[in-house]
Design an enzyme around this catalytic site. Structure first.
Site, PDB file in Angstrom:
ATOM      1  N   LYS A  13       0.770  -1.079  -0.091  1.00 43.77           N
ATOM      2  CA  LYS A  13      -0.107  -0.124  -0.004  1.00 43.77           C
ATOM      3  C   LYS A  13       0.948   1.369  -0.313  1.00 43.77           C
ATOM      4  O   LYS A  13       0.538   2.225  -0.788  1.00 43.77           O
ATOM      5  CB  LYS A  13      -0.828  -0.004   1.350  1.00 43.77           C
ATOM      6  N   ARG A  88      -8.753   1.324  10.177  1.00 41.20           N
ATOM      7  CA  ARG A  88      -8.461   0.183  10.059  1.00 41.20           C
ATOM      8  C   ARG A  88      -9.368  -1.014  11.090  1.00 41.20           C
ATOM      9  O   ARG A  88      -9.377  -2.110  11.355  1.00 41.20           O
ATOM     10  CB  ARG A  88      -7.058  -0.068  11.123  1.00 41.20           C
ATOM     11  N   ARG A 127      11.777  -6.393   3.819  1.00 41.77           N
ATOM     12  CA  ARG A 127      11.635  -5.101   3.829  1.00 41.77           C
ATOM     13  C   ARG A 127      12.392  -4.233   4.895  1.00 41.77           C
ATOM     14  O   ARG A 127      12.695  -4.565   5.769  1.00 41.77           O
ATOM     15  CB  ARG A 127      10.210  -4.611   4.375  1.00 41.77           C
ATOM     16  N   ARG A 160      12.149  -2.345  10.492  1.00 38.57           N
ATOM     17  CA  ARG A 160      11.389  -1.820  11.626  1.00 38.57           C
ATOM     18  C   ARG A 160      11.064  -2.915  12.515  1.00 38.57           C
ATOM     19  O   ARG A 160      10.934  -4.244  12.285  1.00 38.57           O
ATOM     20  CB  ARG A 160      10.073  -1.484  10.999  1.00 38.57           C
ATOM     21  N   ARG A 171       0.560  -8.831  13.083  1.00 36.89           N
ATOM     22  CA  ARG A 171      -0.147  -7.725  12.443  1.00 36.89           C
ATOM     23  C   ARG A 171      -1.270  -8.454  11.451  1.00 36.89           C
ATOM     24  O   ARG A 171      -2.212  -7.831  11.077  1.00 36.89           O
ATOM     25  CB  ARG A 171       0.876  -6.925  11.711  1.00 36.89           C
TER      26      ARG A 171
END
Ligand code: AMP
Length: 217
Positions: A13, A88, A127, A160, A171
């Site tokens: 996204k 969310r 990532r 992260r 998540r």
């Protein structure tokens, strides 16, 4: 044009929102990025949100809703925006409906950024994020030009805290339980567009631009 981008963590996204924002001169509003900035700055909001973000849990509604309200009331959004990471939950979607009705700025579309579960796991585990400007790179698809260094600002690239495997799994569960029902909500509202982002963000952008053009005919 006012858009929401929905999709699982790792669906791409953020990267797609960034590409479309550049292309169409929209403001990319990522609630996760705002929270990370607040945490880095050590603000009151950052201190309150820190534990939730680090553990991949949803930040309480009251905090996130007032943060979003402040952002949408700023004066830089006249050409439109992409909301990435908000809403969310169904409660957030309803809060947003009321806020946008009060501001008289209805949504144009909600874009579901869709990818296979396997691609998601691969993407998240490769990532890296710039510790300075928040830019996202993917070691498989969009590797930085110099290892460990951000192409945009020269900052150091890090994994992260909430991209670590345990937290990623949590998540994804949070997404399944709280955020997935929003797909039906916006489908029922006649706002939903779907774009497959399994191949590459550049291809997804082409597909999305085509859909947005058709959607506004
Ligand atoms: P993201 O960068 O969108 O993956 O968001 C990172 C983290 O910020 C999430 O795992 C949550 O802890 C928090 N967060 C971002 N947006 C929201 C939201 N709309 N509601 C609650 N928590 C959020």
């Amino acid at each position: 044009m006012r858009l929401i981008f929905l999709g699982a963590p790792g669906a791409g996204k953020g990267t797609l929102a960034e590409l479309l924002a550049d292309h169409a001169d929209l403001v990319h509003i990522s609630t996760g990025a705002i929270l990370r900035e607040e945490i880095k700055a050590g603000s009151d909001l950052g201190k309150e949100a820190n534990d939730y973000v680090k553990q991949g849990k949803l930040v309480p509604e009251s905090l996130i809703n007032s943060m979003l309200e402040n952002r949408l009331e700023q004066g830089d959004l006249s050409n439109g925006y992409i909301l990435d990471g908000y809403p969310r939950t169904l409660a957030q979607a309803k809060f947003l409906d009321q806020l946008l009705a009060r501001l008289d700025t209805p949504l144009d579309h909600v874009v579901l950024v869709d990818v296979d579960q396997e691609v998601i796991i691969k993407r998240l585990s490769s990532r890296v994020t710039c510790s300075q400007c928040g830019a996202i790179f993917n070691l498989l698809q969009q590797a930085p030009q110099k290892e460990g260094i951000c192409n945009k600002c020269g900052g150091t690239l890090i994994v992260r805290e909430d991209d670590k495997e345990e937290v990623v799994r949590h998540r994804l569960e949070v997404y399944e339980e709280n955020t997935k029902p929003l797909i039906q909500y916006y489908q029922d509202g006649g706002l939903l567009l779907k774009v497959d982002n399994s191949a590459s963000p550049a291809i997804a952008l082409e597909i999305l631009l085509d859909q947005l053009e058709k959607g506004s005919e």
